[in-house]
Structure formats: structure tokens, C-alpha cells
Design an enzyme around this catalytic site. Structure first.
Site, PDB file in Angstrom:
ATOM      1  N   ASP A 136    -107.437  11.679  68.737  1.00  0.00           N
ATOM      2  CA  ASP A 136    -108.357  10.553  68.886  1.00  0.00           C
ATOM      3  C   ASP A 136    -108.752  10.292  70.322  1.00  0.00           C
ATOM      4  O   ASP A 136    -107.955  10.452  71.245  1.00  0.00           O
ATOM      5  CB  ASP A 136    -107.731   9.290  68.285  1.00  0.00           C
ATOM      6  CG  ASP A 136    -107.793   9.322  66.769  1.00  0.00           C
ATOM      7  OD1 ASP A 136    -108.929   9.346  66.236  1.00  0.00           O
ATOM      8  OD2 ASP A 136    -106.741   9.341  66.128  1.00  0.00           O
TER       9      ASP A 136
ATOM     10  N   GLU B  89    -111.967   4.166  54.933  1.00  0.00           N
ATOM     11  CA  GLU B  89    -110.887   4.949  55.547  1.00  0.00           C
ATOM     12  C   GLU B  89    -110.061   3.971  56.358  1.00  0.00           C
ATOM     13  O   GLU B  89    -110.564   3.359  57.298  1.00  0.00           O
ATOM     14  CB  GLU B  89    -111.491   5.969  56.518  1.00  0.00           C
ATOM     15  CG  GLU B  89    -111.314   7.409  56.154  1.00  0.00           C
ATOM     16  CD  GLU B  89    -111.879   8.307  57.232  1.00  0.00           C
ATOM     17  OE1 GLU B  89    -111.437   8.191  58.396  1.00  0.00           O
ATOM     18  OE2 GLU B  89    -112.786   9.085  56.924  1.00  0.00           O
TER      19      GLU B  89
ATOM     20  N   TYR C  33    -113.742  16.859  54.767  1.00  0.00           N
ATOM     21  CA  TYR C  33    -114.171  16.099  55.948  1.00  0.00           C
ATOM     22  C   TYR C  33    -114.526  17.115  57.023  1.00  0.00           C
ATOM     23  O   TYR C  33    -113.655  17.780  57.565  1.00  0.00           O
ATOM     24  CB  TYR C  33    -113.004  15.213  56.387  1.00  0.00           C
ATOM     25  CG  TYR C  33    -113.275  14.226  57.509  1.00  0.00           C
ATOM     26  CD1 TYR C  33    -114.151  14.513  58.564  1.00  0.00           C
ATOM     27  CD2 TYR C  33    -112.636  12.992  57.528  1.00  0.00           C
ATOM     28  CE1 TYR C  33    -114.380  13.613  59.588  1.00  0.00           C
ATOM     29  CE2 TYR C  33    -112.850  12.077  58.564  1.00  0.00           C
ATOM     30  CZ  TYR C  33    -113.720  12.406  59.578  1.00  0.00           C
ATOM     31  OH  TYR C  33    -113.929  11.518  60.608  1.00  0.00           O
TER      32      TYR C  33
END
Lengths: 258, 412
Positions: free
Chosen positions: A52, A41, A167
Site C-alpha cells: 500500500d 471492500e 482483481y
């Protein structure tokens, strides 16, 4: 068979994330592959990485600070494809850099560079027309995220039009901080697998070989990001070695889990 | 009070997916999607619930101090008329939202959102703030309703807005300085979104402007529309007619959309949104409509200041409240369809407008509406004497006197 489906057919996969343009990315990617990572990734840096945690935020800013452009990310991906013809590579990032020259442009660049899939954090299924049709037309997998808040009613919409793998974000939170309880991961993966015909990978908060092994017992893939990005932050230009070591330990744990 | 929207109305936006034309939408991480959808459902119920409207109206009247006055500014009108040609020099009126409790229009929205939070059973409030006005308004309603409050504020803004930081703390809020990026409003919003993702089960995010994922742009607009609804009725009752031109400053654009929206279907009413041109449009500025292009940030598609790669560029304005690289999506749409005109004024022009209002009317405006005043100063002399300009005085200047002193070279 695509590169992604061939890889997942072999058993639980280790998926490793690093931010493109942070440190010596080409050497780091080679170290990931040599260490046994099954899927790469590659993070596209963005000025405002809202999903994040501190580690990957800092990596984004280091990369942009070093002058990384979108063209550099595609250059890294294309060069990787030449060196590693069989290893799947997916881009992960935020919507704005992906759509800014038009989704068709982005999808065509992905296809040209040998990118297998794209994970876009902030385009939910409701806004799929923004990017999904262009990627599918170019033969690039759109990989969507499912979270603990994605209930059974919503899951079909998340899976619709997605491919490659699903995911699963195991925590309600940002990358790299807390870790979900293994029992909740086990439950979630079996719940997702009722609907998902594509492999299910689990990420967010996975840092150690032990955690990775426990997840690989139930999931088709384990994603590790912040722990590797931390090593890049610490070792900079000399990061490839330490990154390779951690990857080796993680890969061994994942591949021998079942 | 306002004309009923028709099929061709400018007041039918957004569509059922939260889009204003190509703008708006819900560009958030999957974790937040179920919550954003739940908020939309709850808001749709609240909108048609007379008890919700009654409580909102009651708080606006008795706690905020509404309706705010509609004020004709005689000396400013006279002053601006001096440089006009014979027959020119428009009348200048103000909607006095600076007289609200907490000193700005921000409180209108916070009252509405905290009532929604309570309806949804949320027990913790978060917010982002730039200048601190929205942070103070959020801390205020949290104190009023006894809910814990965390306000994210860029570390740069914490330093330059110390009085508002202290106000928030007095009101019981926790102020978290954000050091990421340029440590201003954009970074505070990123951090608030991170908090929200991690605390979706109990936390309500009170967004301060008419931006963010649907339904925020819609509900913030609706709560702020009290400004335009009152102004429309007040102007009709005072003058027997509608104003000819509305003027409002725009950062995210909540005070402007609140004034404009109830007038959008009145074809005779022109509207002008005023962005912050900072040091100049060819230098550092915060005028996303003038200097940006469409993109996706903070949950919505809108005009953004960005580079060729779609990386977000920091805004600059003397006004911390306008210092944001985006704009509410409804403004982006109103610009594209041509219903509203947009212009920009520089830091220096805004400082000039600030002082002009102080001297001519005895009103110290915030630096945000000082941008609107600067635009009025340019336009009023060009319009006929019987023209009515209505500008939104969306905040008072107490918070800005230190930075104004600094820019004027005065040591306090």
C-alpha cells in the site's frame, strides 16, 4: 447465484475500499451503499501494509492506533450484513492477521459475519494451502490479484481455486499513486477475459469519475480506494458525507459507462 | 570439504517450493511472483555455473580479503576459566569475519547477489538496512560494479547510525530515510518492497539477511556458508578435529546460518544461536524464537514477534542489527527439528561481552557478536577444558563506539 455474481450480472460494478476502524466505519459503509457502491471492500488493518501507498498505510495505522482488533472488523461486517442483506462485502488485507488463529477459524468467522470474499495481498497461488482450502470449504470466495507481470502462462494458476471476481492491479506498484494508461488497461482486460470465466475488476490508481467511466467500458468492475481513504483522513468523524458524494459521482460514471 | 548431504541430511532444505518444513515459502504480492520465480531460475543456473563460482571466489579472495582467520583466544579462554570448576573452562576460538572489507560478514552475501543481478540484466540496486552494515556493503558492491544504489533506512536508525549513513553516501548510494511505523529495520524493509513492486523491470533487491521470499533465504545462506566452510577446514587443519560447539548471534540470522550450515551433518558439533533479549524477555526484546510464534511477514513464514491478532510488534535491542521482529525461516526450522539450540542475552550482558573482548583480546567487536560473546561467557566455564567453542565474530565495533559510550555514560 451468490451475492457477488448477482451484482456483477447487473452490469459494471463500482467496488469501494475503506479501511475498517478508520473513522466512523459503519456510517461510511452506509454512505458508500447509499451513494451507489455495488461491492464493499473492507480493509483489515495491518501493521506492515507492504503493498500500500501512503494513504492506505496511514489509514492502517490510524485504525490500529484507535485500537481496532480483528474482532471489530468481523463486528463491522456482521452489522453491515444485517443492514444491507444484498450488498456483497469482501475483506481485503494481509496474510498474518488472517492465518494467525488458523485459516479454519478465519474462514468460519467470515462465513458467520456474512463476508462474501477475501482478498489476501501476500498469499500467491503457490502458497494457496495457507488459506484457500479453508475459505472454499466455508463457501467464501477467494479473490486473487492479477498484475501486469502476470503472463498468460501464469494466469491459469491465478484463476485456479479463485472465485467471485478477478482483481486486476493495473499498475506495477503500490496503491493510490500512479495511474495506468487506459490503452494498457483495455489490452490487459481483454487478455484476462480470454481465460477468466469470472468477472474482471480493475483497481490501483483510480481516483476520478472520468477514469472510472473509461475502465467500466471494458471491465466488469472498477475499484476505488485511496481517493476515498483520503477523504476519511481529511474529514475524520464527519467523513460519511464527503465519502457519499464522491461515491455518487463514481457510481453514476460507472453505471452509465455502457 | 563438508560431508555430502544424504537423504536424512539437515542440509537438503529448502524443498522445491522454498519451504523449510512449515517455514519459508514465497508470500509476496502477485506483482513480485514472476520476478521471484525468475530469480530462482537464475540462481539455479548460477549455482552450477563454474564461471559464477570462480568470479565469486575471486572477489571474496582479492576484494573482501578471504579467507578470514580462525583465531584461538588465549586470554579470553583463561579469563573465563578462572570461574570454572577444576577440569572445566572450554577453549574459545573465533572466526574473524570482522576483518572483512567493510567490517562485517554482510559483504559475502552482497558480492553473490550483485553478480546475480548482473546476470539477470538488472541495472538498479535497492536494499534495506538497520545498523547500516548491510547498506554499506551494498553501496560498496554497487560502487565496485558501477550500479546505482538506493538504500532504505528507518529514520530512527539514520539518526543513531550517522557514520554509516555518511559512508553509504561517500560510496555513491542514495539513502532514503523511512518515517513510517517505528522508523526502524522492519519499516525500511516494507519500503524497499514497495520500491521493488514499482520497479520490477530494472531493479534487483539485495536482501541483507537469510530471510524474505524463496530463494533469498537459500541463496543468502549459500553465499554466507563460506564462513562455515572455511572454519571447518581451518579447524581440521589446526587441531585435527571439529569444534564441539558453534555460537553465533542472530537477528535475521545470516552470519549464524553461514557458520552452522556446513556443520549441520556433523553430529558431534553442537550449535547455539543467540537472540537479542533487549531489556529482558519479559520486557522489550527482539528474540522472535523465544518470544514469538509462527506467522507470515516480508515474504516468508517464520517466527515473529506479534500480538494475538497477528499484528507485528516492534523489536528492541541495543544492537540495531538484531532489532528485527522476525528471523530467517531456516532457523525456525532448525529450532523445531532440534538440531540447533537457541538462547538469548540482554543488552546489559552484550555490553559486558563487548568490553570483555576489548580488554582480553584487543578486539573491539560489533554489538551483534557481543551477544555471542556474552553467551560464550556463560557456557565456557561449564564445559570441560578440552572442549572447543567456535564463535562467529561477524562484525567489528567501529560503528558502535558512540552508542556504547552513551550506554556506559561516557561523553565523547
Amino acid at each position: 447465484m451468490t451475492r457477488l455474481s448477482t451484482t456483477f450480472a447487473k452490469g459494471p460494478a463500482l467496488i469501494t475500499f475503506v479501511t475498517g476502524g478508520d473513522g466512523p466505519t459503519d456510517a461510511i459503509l452506509d454512505a458508500l451503499v447509499a451513494g451507489g457502491a455495488d461491492v464493499i471492500e473492507l480493509g483489515m488493518p495491518f501493521t506492515d501494509p507492504m503493498a500500500d501507498g501512503p494513504a492506505i498505510q496511514a489509514a492502517n495505522l490510524r485504525s490500529l492506533g484507535a485500537g481496532t482488533k480483528t474482532a471489530d472488523i468481523f463486528r463491522i461486517a456482521a452489522a453491515f450484513r444485517v443492514r444491507h442483506p444484498e450488498v456483497p462485502l469482501v475483506l481485503m488485507g494481509y496474510a498474518n492477521p488472517m492465518i494467525t488463529r488458523g485459516p479454519e477459524w478465519f474462514a468460519a468467522e467470515c462465513a458467520k459475519a456474512g463476508v462474501d470474499g477475501v482478498i489476501c495481498v501476500d498469499i500467491p497461488p503457490e502458497e494457496d494451502p495457507e488459506l484457500g482450502p479453508a475459505l472454499r470449504a466455508a463457501g467464501v470466495s477467494l479473490i486473487r490479484l492479477a498484475t501486469p507481470t502476470t503472463d498468460a502462462a501464469r494466469l491459469p494458476a491465478v484463476l485456479e481455486g479463485s472465485s467471485g471476481f478477478l482483481y486486476y492491479v493495473s499498475v506495477t506498484g503500490i496503491t493510490g499513486l500512479q495511474q495506468a494508461a487506459q490503452t494498457s488497461i483495455d489490452e490487459a482486460v481483454s487478455r484476462l477475459k480470454v481465460h477468466a470465466t469470472i468477472p474482471v475488476a480493475v483497481g490501483f490508481g483510480v481516483r476520478t469519475p472520468e477514469q472510472a467511466a473509461a475502465i467500466a467500458k471494458v471491465a466488469d468492475g472498477v475499484v476505488v480506494g485511496s481517493a476515498l481513504v483520503d477523504l476519511v483522513a481529511k474529514h475524520g468523524a464527519a467523513a460519511a458525507g464527503p465519502v457519499g458524494e464522491l461515491t455518487r459521482a463514481l457510481a453514476q460514471a460507472v453505471h452509465s459507462a455502457r | 570439504m563438508t560431508a555430502t548431504p544424504t537423504a536424512n541430511s539437515y542440509r537438503n532444505q529448502p524443498d522445491e517450493h522454498g519451504h523449510f518444513g512449515q517455514f519459508g515459502g514465497r508470500y509476496v504480492a502477485e506483482t513480485l511472483m514472476p520476478l521471484v520465480l525468475a530469480l530462482e531460475q537464475e540462481y539455479n543456473r548460477a549455482k552450477v555455473d563454474p564461471a559464477f563460482k570462480a568470479e565469486f571466489d575471486d572477489l571474496l579472495e582479492h576484494y573482501v580479503g578471504r579467507p578470514s582467520p580462525l583465531y584461538f583466544a588465549p586470554r579470553l579462554t583463561e579469563e573465563l576459566g578462572k570461574s570454572a570448576l577444576p577440569g572445566k573452562g572450554a577453549q574459545v576460538w573465533f572466526k574473524r569475519d570482522e576483518l572483512n572489507h567493510t567490517g562485517a560478514h554482510k559483504i559475502n552475501n552482497c558480492i553473490g547477489q550483485i553478480l546475480l543481478a548482473i546476470r539477470m540484466g538488472k541495472t538498479r540496486i535497492i536494499a534495506e538496512t538497520g545498523a547500516g552494515q548491510h547498506g554499506v556493503a551494498t553501496a560498496t558492491v554497487c560502487a565496485r560494479f558501477g550500479l546505482p544504489c538506493v538504500v532504505y533506512m528507518g529514520a530512527t536508525d539514520v539518526a543513531r547510525q550517522a557514520p554509516n549513513v555518511f559512508r553509504m553516501k561517500l560510496l555513491g548510494a542514495e539513502v532514503v530515510p523511512v518515517t513510517a511505523g517505528a522508523a526502524t529495520l522492519k519499516d525500511a524493509m516494507n519500503e524497499a518492497l514497495r520500491d521493488w513492486v514499482a520497479n520490477v523491470h530494472d531493479t534487483f533487491y539485495i536482501i541483507g539477511t537469510a530471510a524474505g521470499p524463496h530463494p533469498y533465504p537459500e541463496l543468502v545462506r549459500d553465499f554466507q556458508s563460506v564462513i562455515g566452510k572455511e572454519a571447518r577446514a581451518q579447524m581440521l587443519s589446526r587441531t585435527g578435529r571439529l569444534p564441539d560447539l558453534l555460537v553465533a548471534a542472530i537477528g535475521g540470522g545470516s552470519n549464524a546460518i553461514g557458520l552452522f550450515h556446513p556443520f549441520l551433518d556433523d553430529p558431534s558439533v553442537k550449535m547455539l544461536g543467540v537472540e537479542a533479549a533487549g531489556h529482558g524477555l519479559d520486557k522489550e526484546h527482539a528474540a522472535s524464537l523465544a518470544g514469538g510464534r509462527a506467522g507470515i511477514l516480508h515474504g516468508n513464514k517464520t517466527y515473529l514477534l506479534q500480538d494475538d491478532d497477528g499484528q507485528i510488534v516492534e523489536g528492541h535491542s541495543i544492537s540495531a542489527g538484531l532489532d528485527y521482529p522476525g528471523i530467517g525461516p531456516e532457523h525456525a526450522w532448525l529450532k523445531e527439528v532440534g538440531r540447533v539450540d537457541y538462547t538469548s542475552v540482554t543488552d546489559i550482558e552484550a555490553l559486558d561481552g563487548f568490553q570483555l573482548l576489548c580488554r582480553t583480546e584487543g578486539i573491539i567487536p560489533a554489538l551483534e557478536p557481543a551477544h555471542a560473546i556474552a553467551a560464550v561467557k556463560k557456557i565456557a566455564p561449564t564445559l570441560p577444558k578440552d572442549t572447543i567453542i567456535l564463535a562467529n565474530l561477524c562484525g567489528r565495533g567501529d560503528k558502535d563506539i558512540f552508542s556504547v559510550a552513551e550506554h556506559l555514560g561516557v561523553e565523547l
